[in-house]
Enzyme design. Structure first.
Site, PDB file in Angstrom:
ATOM      1  N   LYS A 110      10.150  67.269  50.590  1.00 15.11           N
ATOM      2  CA  LYS A 110       9.835  68.424  51.437  1.00 15.11           C
ATOM      3  C   LYS A 110       9.368  69.599  50.570  1.00 15.11           C
ATOM      4  CE  LYS A 110      11.851  71.582  54.769  1.00 15.11           C
ATOM      5  NZ  LYS A 110      12.942  71.913  55.667  1.00 15.11           N
ATOM      6  N   GLU A 119      14.957  65.247  40.649  1.00 17.24           N
ATOM      7  CA  GLU A 119      14.977  63.789  40.575  1.00 17.24           C
ATOM      8  C   GLU A 119      13.622  63.199  40.967  1.00 17.24           C
ATOM      9  OE1 GLU A 119      17.147  65.766  42.071  1.00 17.24           O
ATOM     10  OE2 GLU A 119      19.178  64.949  42.054  1.00 17.24           O
ATOM     11  N   GLY A 144      15.338  68.500  55.966  1.00 24.90           N
ATOM     12  CA  GLY A 144      15.213  67.258  55.188  1.00 24.90           C
ATOM     13  C   GLY A 144      15.949  66.088  55.822  1.00 24.90           C
ATOM     14  N   ARG A 145      17.193  66.322  56.248  1.00 25.23           N
ATOM     15  CA  ARG A 145      17.986  65.205  56.791  1.00 25.23           C
ATOM     16  C   ARG A 145      17.607  64.863  58.231  1.00 25.23           C
ATOM     17  NH1 ARG A 145      20.727  69.542  55.360  1.00 25.23           N
ATOM     18  NH2 ARG A 145      21.796  70.839  56.889  1.00 25.23           N
ATOM     19  N   GLU A 200      26.251  67.054  55.110  1.00 25.41           N
ATOM     20  CA  GLU A 200      25.412  68.157  54.628  1.00 25.41           C
ATOM     21  C   GLU A 200      25.225  69.190  55.744  1.00 25.41           C
ATOM     22  OE1 GLU A 200      21.117  67.805  53.235  1.00 25.41           O
ATOM     23  OE2 GLU A 200      22.098  67.778  51.296  1.00 25.41           O
ATOM     24  N   HIS A 246      37.704  43.093  54.856  1.00 27.87           N
ATOM     25  CA  HIS A 246      38.332  42.453  53.698  1.00 27.87           C
ATOM     26  C   HIS A 246      38.448  43.419  52.526  1.00 27.87           C
ATOM     27  CE1 HIS A 246      38.154  38.571  55.745  1.00 27.87           C
ATOM     28  NE2 HIS A 246      37.040  39.053  56.258  1.00 27.87           N
ATOM     29  N   LYS A 302      22.819  72.269  41.089  1.00 26.45           N
ATOM     30  CA  LYS A 302      21.423  72.195  40.606  1.00 26.45           C
ATOM     31  C   LYS A 302      21.188  73.269  39.546  1.00 26.45           C
ATOM     32  CE  LYS A 302      19.254  70.716  44.971  1.00 26.45           C
ATOM     33  NZ  LYS A 302      18.357  71.107  46.059  1.00 26.45           N
TER      34      LYS A 302
HETATM   35  O1  F6P Z   1      19.713  68.797  47.526  1.00 30.24           O
HETATM   36  C1  F6P Z   1      19.770  68.556  48.883  1.00 30.24           C
HETATM   37  C2  F6P Z   1      18.403  68.407  49.477  1.00 30.24           C
HETATM   38  O2  F6P Z   1      17.787  69.653  49.563  1.00 30.24           O
HETATM   39  C3  F6P Z   1      18.470  67.729  50.829  1.00 30.24           C
HETATM   40  O3  F6P Z   1      18.776  68.593  51.848  1.00 30.24           O
HETATM   41  C4  F6P Z   1      17.116  67.123  50.908  1.00 30.24           C
HETATM   42  O4  F6P Z   1      17.034  66.137  51.902  1.00 30.24           O
HETATM   43  C5  F6P Z   1      16.973  66.580  49.512  1.00 30.24           C
HETATM   44  O5  F6P Z   1      17.572  67.560  48.700  1.00 30.24           O
HETATM   45  C6  F6P Z   1      15.569  66.305  49.055  1.00 30.24           C
HETATM   46  O6  F6P Z   1      14.759  67.444  49.124  1.00 30.24           O
HETATM   47  P1  F6P Z   1      13.195  67.351  49.043  1.00 30.24           P
HETATM   48  O7  F6P Z   1      12.714  66.530  50.192  1.00 30.24           O
HETATM   49  O8  F6P Z   1      12.715  68.750  49.101  1.00 30.24           O
HETATM   50  O9  F6P Z   1      12.836  66.687  47.736  1.00 30.24           O
END
Ligand code: F6P
Length: 547
Positions: free
Chosen positions: A206, A212, A266-267, A352, A383, A511
């Site tokens: 987003k 990452e 995002g979620r 979240e 199990h 972060k």
């Molecule tokens: O760190 C949490 C977050 O901001 C989530 O809310 C989001 O889904 C995820 O990181 C990834 O964010 P992006 O789509 O901006 O890379």
């Protein structure tokens, strides 16, 4: 102190609980032969059974009174009207627009967003169909065989969960991979065996700044450039983001960039172009069915009376257990191996969204908010951790999910799967008393002494609340319904707790500290002065180990 508008409703629920304490859930079935019909809700084949909760008609009445006191209907109207319900980020939360297939205009700041939503959906569908048909080719003229989605959190979990859930609908000639972790092992293990000439990378983010995703995208870019040359990057990358400026800097062709909007959290974004990898896998028509499932639930959520409204009842039962019974955990057990990632998906959605300690206006929240959520597919969980669910000292309400019919699987296995699901919910409710245990052991011929020693270990308290979703089969529309039910459940709970479910400031501190620590971790010459003793000690120990 509990917020004053809902305090009386909560107090009523607490006194009511004291009355129910004298009963066992099973007794409620004995009292009302139509309990199953009364305590289950349906959207045609999609059924939500909550009859195994310790709740009677009065409970539901009091819970609905709580919802009304919290102004759930007004807040739901504000959500659907595109008001800026995400107060700290000054944004609406309009993921419903993405699955508004049959409805009218949806306005954000007075402008109808539907033409843009449809345009992106069509662009996604056209691109996905071209990848599926082999019309989109790599730098050396090969059709794509492998699609790698690079994203994390909401830019990973939804499509990854759904691609697995809908594997019988996935194109057999395409392999889908998801890379999320900054741990280089994730990308390295994925790339092993992939032919760069036949691989398409989709960078999904987003913000297009997530550490990452950017690290993985850069390494994937190098993988393509090293093998095929820098010019090949344009043929092997696509991107999904709200930050088109940042995507352009990465060098992705504009016709392979798919946008969405800041009013999609995002979620809540798997319904948007973030679903691109999923659309490639299952095709545009199946994706539309998935959207339709979400739309079914939106229409139900805005129109069904509160006491017959699936997401509302799910939410209220959650509040009943969290705030009146004081349980801190919620468990989701899909009796469906293909829903293996559904609990992980829900963890982000629920935790979240509702893992908050201040109200919308910034005051400390006066009641317990979102529970811890975990789950695994049944029967595997049986199990592993079910022991605690049956006999542990804490109670955790459980949602079971099960299809009536298998999809591409053996019917005999499926009957066993369904029987296991039903047996677990029955056992959770019924339990087994000391007298029953003693009777069984006596019939098995154990001595009085042996019975006395063993019986306590074999007693099940029972009265452990469970809900069960049962639907015809796990198809795209059903999956859309499931996801949307949980989304609106989370929203309704946030209204009762008076928290903002659409921001996530709690992820920021880590972060920030990581950005400060990364150079010190990367460079052994950098001093650790100013860090706390533990962090400095661990960095020192790592330096010793890797010297
Ligand atoms: O760190 C949490 C977050 O901001 C989530 O809310 C989001 O889904 C995820 O990181 C990834 O964010 P992006 O789509 O901006 O890379």
């Amino acid at each position: 102190m509990t917020r004053s508008d809902i305090a009386p409703a909560l107090a009523d629920l607490s006194s009511h609980r004291a009355q129910l304490d004298r009963l066992r859930t099973q007794d409620l079935f004995a009292r009302d032969p139509r309990r199953f019909e009364r305590f289950s809700l349906r959207l045609d084949d999609f059924l939500f059974d909550f009859s195994k909760h310790k709740a009677d008609a009065r409970t539901i009445e009091l819970l609905v009174a709580l919802a009304r006191a919290a102004r759930v209907e007004q807040r739901r109207a504000a959500l659907f009207a595109g008001e800026k319900v995400n107060l700290t980020e000054h944004r609406p939360a309009l993921h419903m627009a993405l699955r508004n297939l049959d409805g009218g205009p949806i306005l954000v700041d007075g402008r109808d967003v539907m033409p843009d939503v449809r345009a992106v959906r069509e662009k996604v569908a056209a691109f996905a169909e071209a990848v599926r048909s082999g019309a989109i080719r790599g730098a050396r003229g090969d059709a794509m065989t492998d699609i790698v989605n690079i994203g994390i959190g909401g830019s990973d979990l939804g499509p990854a969960m759904a691609a697995r859930a809908l594997s019988p609908y996935c194109a057999p000639h395409l392999r889908l991979h998801f890379v999320s972790n900054v741990d280089g092992a994730d990308l390295a293990d994925t790339l092993k065996g992939l032919d760069p000439a036949k691989t398409l990378f989709i960078v999904s983010s987003k913000t297009f700044t997530t550490q990452e995703t950017m690290a993985n995208a850069a390494s994937a870019r190098k993988f393509v450039a090293d093998a095929l040359g820098e010019a090949a990057v344009a043929d092997h990358f696509a991107a999904v983001s709200t930050r088109l400026d940042k995507v352009a800097e990465f060098g992705i062709r504009p016709d392979r960039v798919f946008g969405f909007w800041d009013w999609v959290g995002g979620r809540y974004s798997m319904w948007s172009a973030i679903g691109l990898s999923l659309v490639i896998a299952i095709g545009a028509q199946n994706f539309e069915d998935f959207l339709r499932g979400g739309q079914d639930v939106d229409q139900h959520f805005v129109s069904a009376p509160l006491d017959r409204n699936i997401p509302v009842v799910m939410a209220l039962l959650g509040v009943w257990r969290r705030n009146v019974w004081g349980e801190a955990t919620h468990v989701v057990i899909p009796y469906d191996q293909r829903l293996a990632r559904f609990p992980a998906y829900l963890q982000q959605l629920d935790m979240e969204s509702n893992g908050k300690s201040v109200t919308r206006d910034g005051a400390p929240v006066a009641m317990a908010t979102g529970p811890f959520l975990f789950g695994e597919p049944g029967t595997n969980g049986q199990h592993a951790f079910f022991q605690l669910l049956h006999q542990g000292t804490d109670i955790a309400p459980i949602d079971f999910l099960v299809a009536a019919e298998p999809t591409d699987a053996d019917a005999g296995h499926h009957a066993l799967l369904v029987a296991n699901c039903l047996a677990q919910s029955e056992a959770m409710m019924r339990g087994r008393s000391r007298a029953e245990v003693e009777d069984i052991l006596d019939k098995q011929g154990l001595s009085k002494h042996e019975i006395a020693a063993l019986a306590p270990h074999k007693v099940f308290a029972g009265d452990r609340p469970t809900s069960t979703f049962m639907y015809r089969r796990l198809d795209p529309r059903t999956l859309g319904r499931l996801v949307a039910c949980y989304e609106h459940k989370v929203f309704v709970q946030s209204v009762i707790w008076d928290i903002n479910p659409f921001d996530q400031w709690g992820v920021e501190l880590g972060k920030e500290l990581c950005n400060r620590l990364a150079p010190i971790v990367q460079d052994a010459a950098k001093p650790t002065t100013g860090l706390d003793g533990s962090t400095a000690g661990l960095i020192g120990w790592r330096r010793t180990l890797s010297a």
